[in-house]
Design a protein around this motif. Structure first.
Motif, short mmCIF file in Angstrom:
data_model
loop_
_atom_site.label_atom_id
_atom_site.label_comp_id
_atom_site.label_asym_id
_atom_site.label_seq_id
_atom_site.Cartn_x
_atom_site.Cartn_y
_atom_site.Cartn_z
N UNK A 7 65.71 19.93 86.68
CA UNK A 7 66.40 19.30 86.02
C UNK A 7 67.11 20.41 85.12
N UNK A 8 66.24 21.24 84.67
CA UNK A 8 66.69 22.23 83.74
C UNK A 8 67.28 23.37 84.43
N UNK A 9 67.67 23.48 85.58
CA UNK A 9 68.19 24.60 86.42
C UNK A 9 69.68 24.11 86.70
N UNK A 64 71.60 22.34 97.81
CA UNK A 64 72.28 21.34 96.91
C UNK A 64 71.40 20.77 96.09
N UNK A 65 72.08 20.66 94.81
CA UNK A 65 71.09 20.25 93.46
C UNK A 65 71.67 18.79 93.05
N UNK A 66 71.33 17.58 93.93
CA UNK A 66 71.88 16.48 93.74
C UNK A 66 70.57 15.57 92.98
N UNK A 67 69.91 16.16 92.21
CA UNK A 67 68.76 15.36 91.54
C UNK A 67 69.33 14.23 90.61
N UNK A 98 67.17 21.15 98.94
CA UNK A 98 67.81 20.32 97.92
C UNK A 98 66.56 19.71 96.76
N UNK A 99 67.16 19.69 95.71
CA UNK A 99 66.10 19.22 94.50
C UNK A 99 66.03 17.58 94.90
N UNK A 100 66.33 17.09 95.72
CA UNK A 100 66.33 15.60 95.75
C UNK A 100 64.95 15.48 96.70
N UNK A 101 64.29 14.16 96.27
CA UNK A 101 62.92 13.78 97.22
C UNK A 101 63.62 13.27 98.52
N UNK A 102 62.86 13.80 99.49
CA UNK A 102 63.24 13.16 100.91
C UNK A 102 62.45 12.50 101.53
N UNK A 103 62.84 11.27 102.12
CA UNK A 103 61.87 10.77 103.10
C UNK A 103 61.89 11.28 104.61
#
Length: 132
Positions: A7-9, A64-67, A98-103
């Protein structure tokens, strides 16, 4: 294992981090792959690029930074915007991070969006970026 949320990036910093991690991984494996990164702005769907004399788009990577937005917003964007860019580029190999956690289901959906250019192993979510 660390569990950074990134989140700081900003988006550009995340792209550079992923590029650096991939470059370090390939160096450790003895590969001669070195990804280029580019300045902010319209990128034609290219955040990371490895070219050879025979193939301008040997390996193309997108980060992609969709956190904050989450997976649903990310998937919608990939379908509406990024898939067409990848189809135009026709890379030999495509990487997605991506910075999103993925299932598992998320990973399969991303794989299907970018078929035939990547497989599940070429998709990095938050956990894979954090992995040692």
């Amino acid at each position: 294992m660390a569990d950074f949320d990134f989140s700081t990036l900003n988006s550009s910093d995340l792209e550079k981090l992923v590029g650096d991690l991939l470059n370090a991984k390939h160096r450790a494996l003895g590969d001669h792959i070195e990804f280029k990164t580019f300045k902010d702005g319209k990128d034609k769907g290219i955040d990371l690029l490895y070219s050879t004399k025979d193939s301008e788009y040997e390996i193309v990577g997108q980060v992609k930074h969709y956190y904050r937005s989450g997976y649903k917003a990310l998937a919608t964007h990939l379908k509406k915007t990024e898939a067409e860019k990848v189809n135009r580029l026709r890379p030999k190999k495509y990487l997605f991070a991506t910075s999103v956690d993925l299932s598992v289901a998320n990973t399969e959906e991303i794989r299907d969006i970018f078929h035939p250019y990547l497989n599940s192993a070429d998709i990095l979510g938050k956990a894979q970026i954090n992995a040692p």
